[in-house]
Design an enzyme around this catalytic site. Structure first.
Site, short mmCIF file in Angstrom:
data_model
loop_
_atom_site.label_atom_id
_atom_site.label_comp_id
_atom_site.label_asym_id
_atom_site.label_seq_id
_atom_site.Cartn_x
_atom_site.Cartn_y
_atom_site.Cartn_z
N GLY A 109 -36.58 -4.42 -3.74
CA GLY A 109 -36.67 -4.28 -5.19
C GLY A 109 -35.41 -4.68 -5.92
O GLY A 109 -35.48 -5.16 -7.05
N LYS A 133 -24.05 -3.95 -14.29
CA LYS A 133 -25.34 -4.12 -13.62
C LYS A 133 -26.46 -4.39 -14.62
O LYS A 133 -27.38 -5.15 -14.33
CB LYS A 133 -25.67 -2.89 -12.78
CG LYS A 133 -24.79 -2.71 -11.55
CD LYS A 133 -25.27 -1.53 -10.71
CE LYS A 133 -24.44 -1.40 -9.44
NZ LYS A 133 -24.88 -0.25 -8.60
N HIS A 161 -35.09 5.94 -9.30
CA HIS A 161 -36.27 5.52 -8.53
C HIS A 161 -37.50 6.34 -8.94
O HIS A 161 -38.18 6.94 -8.09
CB HIS A 161 -36.02 5.64 -7.03
CG HIS A 161 -35.14 4.56 -6.47
ND1 HIS A 161 -35.54 3.26 -6.30
CD2 HIS A 161 -33.84 4.60 -6.08
CE1 HIS A 161 -34.55 2.54 -5.81
NE2 HIS A 161 -33.49 3.33 -5.67
N HIS A 208 -29.76 3.12 5.52
CA HIS A 208 -29.14 3.35 4.22
C HIS A 208 -28.65 4.80 4.10
O HIS A 208 -27.54 5.06 3.63
CB HIS A 208 -30.14 3.04 3.12
CG HIS A 208 -29.51 2.80 1.78
ND1 HIS A 208 -28.53 1.87 1.56
CD2 HIS A 208 -29.72 3.40 0.57
CE1 HIS A 208 -28.16 1.89 0.28
NE2 HIS A 208 -28.87 2.82 -0.33
N GLN A 329 -36.56 -16.31 1.64
CA GLN A 329 -37.08 -15.37 2.62
C GLN A 329 -35.99 -15.00 3.61
O GLN A 329 -35.54 -15.84 4.38
CB GLN A 329 -38.27 -15.99 3.36
CG GLN A 329 -38.98 -15.02 4.30
CD GLN A 329 -39.77 -13.98 3.56
OE1 GLN A 329 -40.60 -14.29 2.72
NE2 GLN A 329 -39.51 -12.71 3.84
N PHE A 330 -35.54 -13.74 3.58
CA PHE A 330 -34.52 -13.26 4.52
C PHE A 330 -35.22 -12.55 5.67
O PHE A 330 -35.73 -11.44 5.50
CB PHE A 330 -33.54 -12.32 3.82
CG PHE A 330 -32.70 -12.98 2.76
CD1 PHE A 330 -31.67 -13.83 3.10
CD2 PHE A 330 -32.97 -12.77 1.42
CE1 PHE A 330 -30.90 -14.44 2.13
CE2 PHE A 330 -32.20 -13.38 0.43
CZ PHE A 330 -31.16 -14.22 0.80
N ALA A 335 -32.87 -3.73 9.14
CA ALA A 335 -33.99 -3.17 9.90
C ALA A 335 -34.34 -4.05 11.09
O ALA A 335 -34.65 -3.56 12.18
CB ALA A 335 -35.20 -3.01 8.98
#
Length: 421
Positions: A109, A133, A161, A208, A329-330, A335
């Site tokens: 996100g 930001k 969030h 995280h 695309q990473f 993870a």
């Protein structure tokens, strides 16, 4: 005598040899009638052979067949109506339309949120000050009202969030507080979000939290109040959960990482918010999952972290907005660098069994929407090419009579000149 004869014969022989050499270079590749003559334009039009127009039409037909080649067949798992696959929003940026981004942790996100404020081609781009930001995403025409409600435009105005339950009850009032007094008109809110493979998302959240993240300032508002400590206990003592092992992370039964995507997309007021004694667990899970599916399906747009280019394509088609740079695309993430066994993977899937079902549903809907949009685009392009070919034929049909009339005029002038001579 012989000398004179040879001197007389030598020049003709040399001349003949020269002519043979010249003929070899300048003569056609095929002798005599073997070389076909190109028919005149008028003869070709009367059926003497393929015309330039016919060749162009044949090439256009081949291109059309290639462009109309079917997409790889998608085996749909869930039935969706046409209106659920065709997502088109008449987004009025100059009016009172607002995109609301529901940001679920560790779903990509942050990257997508930056795309919204920095990568969309706009009449009035968002103003992003260096070192800050948040960006100012004002509407074109000098209006100070914003068209985007997200972390990078309005900040966490409804809480850190905030989930679907919080946003739907908070956003309208928050927008009114930000707007001018004279602009209190009814707004259209278009909710969007990003989802991710549950196992990858869970591992990313664990890493995280292991680094010190807590999100403990989240409000979790539901039915006008935050949950009590008994309704929502913490998994750790102290300021954070730094250094937590994956086993400890999985062992906490009230860890909000479990089934986070379903919880953040469902209407929690349907199950008594965070009061687990409101109904039995199986009924609660069934209602939460169905609510999350319905809310996701009815959102204006959602994307999947694993399909960045398709996410970009569907967003552009939905809102009729274009990104400046393509999405990347990473495939290598924190993870993906975690090496887990099959037993651990199975344990994570069990802890996130609702998220697994939601993601399966979301992925099928997402890919069906993509295929529907591509087929619709191919059909539109095919019709456009056919129309262009029809106009080309009509244009050439108007030109041919004029060309033939010009040929007749030239012939008549020539005949009259011959008769006069």
């Amino acid at each position: 005598m012989d000398e004179r004869f040879n001197r007389w014969l030598l020049p003709p022989l040399l001349a003949l040899l020269f002519l043979l050499i010249v003929y070899q270079y300048v003569s056609p590749a095929c002798p005599g009638a073997a070389c076909p003559r190109r028919p005149p334009a008028s003869a070709a039009r009367r059926g003497g052979g393929p015309t330039e127009r016919e060749e162009e039409e044949a090439a256009a037909g081949a291109a059309e067949e290639e462009a109309a080649a079917p997409l790889p067949r998608l085996v749909a798992k869930f039935p969706f109506a046409r209106g659920e696959l065709c997502r088109r929003v008449r987004f009025d940026m100059r009016g009172r339309d607002v995109i609301v981004f529901l940001h679920i942790q560790k779903t990509g996100g942050t990257t997508f949120g930056r795309h919204l404020v920095r990568n969309i081609r706009l009449e009035q781009p968002c103003y992003c000050r260096a070192g800050q930001k948040k960006c100012a995403c004002h509407r074109p025409g000098g209006d100070k009202d914003t068209w985007l409600f997200s972390r990078f435009s309005t900040g966490w105005s409804c809480g850190l969030h905030a989930d679907w339950t919080e946003l739907t009850s908070c956003v309208p009032a928050a927008m009114e507080r930000r707007g001018c007094a004279g602009n209190r008109t009814l707004r259209n809110f278009y909710y969007i979000t990003m989802l991710r493979d549950p196992v990858s998302r869970y591992l990313s959240e664990w890493k995280h939290v292991q680094r010190g993240a807590t999100w403990k300032t989240s409000l979790h508002m539901c039915d006008g109040r935050s949950p009590t400590p008994d309704e929502l206990p913490t998994c750790y003592e102290g300021d954070d959960w730094s250094g937590v092992s994956l086993q400890e992370f999985m062992d906490c039964s009230y860890n909000l990482a479990n089934n986070r995507q379903v919880r953040m997309l469902a209407d929690l007021s349907l199950v008594g918010c965070y009061n687990l004694t409101f109904m039995n667990e199986s009924e609660r899970n069934m209602i939460l999952l169905q609510s999350a599916k319905n809310n996701l399906k009815n959102m204006a747009f959602f994307g999947l972290t694993e399909f960045q280019r398709k996410t970009q394509y569907l967003f552009e088609r939905t809102f009729n907005l274009k990104f400046i740079s393509p999405f990347t695309q990473f495939n290598v993430t924190r993870a993906s660098n975690v090496d887990i066994g099959e037993d651990v993977r199975q344990r994570i899937e069990e802890l996130n069994f609702l998220d697994v079902q939601l993601y399966e549903y979301a992925k099928d809907l997402f890919l069906q929407r993509f295929q529907y949009s591509k087929q619709e685009e191919h059909q539109k392009n095919r019709l456009k090419r056919r129309e262009e070919r029809r106009l080309l034929r009509e244009q050439r049909a108007h030109q041919w009579p004029r060309e033939e009339a010009a040929e007749v005029t030239i012939t008549e002038d020539y005949n009259s000149q011959v008769a006069r001579w």
